[in-house]
Design a protein around this motif. Sequence first.
Motif, PDB file in Angstrom:
ATOM      1  N   GLY A 144       0.871  -1.186   0.018  1.00 29.94           N
ATOM      2  CA  GLY A 144      -0.072  -0.049   0.017  1.00 29.94           C
ATOM      3  C   GLY A 144       0.737   1.159  -0.082  1.00 29.94           C
ATOM      4  N   GLN A 145       2.207   1.110  -0.054  1.00 31.63           N
ATOM      5  CA  GLN A 145       3.080   2.269  -0.021  1.00 31.63           C
ATOM      6  C   GLN A 145       3.287   2.723  -1.345  1.00 31.63           C
ATOM      7  N   ILE A 146       3.837   4.171  -1.407  1.00 31.04           N
ATOM      8  CA  ILE A 146       4.000   4.662  -2.879  1.00 31.04           C
ATOM      9  C   ILE A 146       5.599   5.132  -2.510  1.00 31.04           C
ATOM     10  N   ALA A 147       6.528   5.266  -3.527  1.00 33.40           N
ATOM     11  CA  ALA A 147       7.770   5.982  -3.197  1.00 33.40           C
ATOM     12  C   ALA A 147       8.147   6.575  -4.213  1.00 33.40           C
ATOM     13  N   GLY A 148       9.085   7.659  -4.088  1.00 33.77           N
ATOM     14  CA  GLY A 148       9.424   8.285  -5.335  1.00 33.77           C
ATOM     15  C   GLY A 148       9.512   9.891  -5.085  1.00 33.77           C
ATOM     16  N   PRO A 149      10.205  10.542  -6.086  1.00 36.77           N
ATOM     17  CA  PRO A 149      10.863  10.000  -7.305  1.00 36.77           C
ATOM     18  C   PRO A 149      12.182   9.400  -7.136  1.00 36.77           C
TER      19      PRO A 149
END
Length: 461
Positions: free
Chosen positions: A290-295
């Motif tokens: 469920g996690q998002i990473a970036g850029p």
Amino acid sequence: MLSVVPSPNRLSHGVRSGLRTLLLSSALLSAVAQPVLAQTVGDDDGIGAQQLNLPKDVTVFGKSDPNVRKATAIVNGRIITGTDVDQRLALIITANGGKVADDEKERLRVQVLRNLIDETLQIQEAAANDIKIDPAEVNQSYERVASNFRQSPAQFDGYLREKGSSAASIKRQIEGELAWSRLQRRNIQPFVNVSEEEVKSVVDRLNAAKGADEFRLGEIYLSATPENREQIVANARNIIEQIQKGGSFQAYARQFSEASTAAVGGDLGWIKPGQLPSELATAAADMQVGQIAGPIETVGGVSIIYVMDKRKVLTADPRDSLLSLKQLSVLFPQGTTKEAASSKAAAFAAAVKEIKGCGQANEIGGKIGADVVDNDNVKIRDLPPQLQDILLNLQVGETTPPFGSITDGVRVLVVCGRDDPASANAPNPDQIMAQLEEERVNKRARIYLRDLRRDAIIEYN
């Protein structure tokens, strides 16, 4: 700065869920996770200026207003109208529940125009190589999209018009994806080779990593040069911000990602850390579902990654267990107050405590006026995360705690049977070879598109 944050809950219904069926590749994409510590990515300040041999003191002759947005373009003679941009933008806004700020709409409008230019170049290059997409094939794909909404093509036409888009806009996107895919199969794939030694090396690494984490990842890849790096990074951060506010990762991947996986919402499938570029592997290692990473800076651009799921390499995952369930549910009449609902839910909870196995479920359900529904072959991982954790620890005959809402009523699940997953198989060499080939085709396709951009004659109006 690389940031890793929880992605918002993705369980949705109705029209918004329908549009996501068009733009998404998986049905259940919701999880609650704790933030991971931020990591820093190095900067290459000044490299672009060095490559171009630019003077340190620059005087600009003439005026250039960055706030003036070019709305239309002519690409090698093919006109992209303001209507084309508006209709494609409407799809993105609808996929985000219509909640997009005005300033974000303007940024998206510019990005949509870029995407339409790329799409046009891809269709033109395919045509130049005698690749023609049969309109009947496009219509068949469009019918499948409409069926995802449980609508006929004619009904779906009307729905799109209501949202400010059109059937022509989606059909154009379908044509572009089919044309570019076939062009890659003809001009790139035959010249990509993966040796048996390379595959064996990956298999050996996987066997050595048995029990380690592997991920089902989504990726949005944006190509960048030293000259436009800052702008691309800013675009990536804006995309992340919109997803955090409830936007669909898959919708943004489909519209903005320059990887070949854009057509499937950025879905990379199940990936082991050793199969990822080191930059992405490092980021994914500390992420939860469920996690998002970036850029994240990678070769030739930046990536945004989203963890759809997680499991252990070559190890059976208990979340792949298949359950046989009975669901008992009681709906609340319209207008029920919170107090009345709580009272009725308490009575329901007391009654279902008496259930001693599925044999009693129908009898007790009848006594309390509950609907009883049988559900077989339900995979635990396909259920909401909160229920997954509960069901993993239940034995056959046990029930979940009551759950629900005033709108949906109160319900419980009774476990009637459980089939645990078989031991995980050894890595499949054919699948590994296909994945390595896909990565190399993807890289060459980006170079191909870059060259098409460089050679194009584009007029902005």
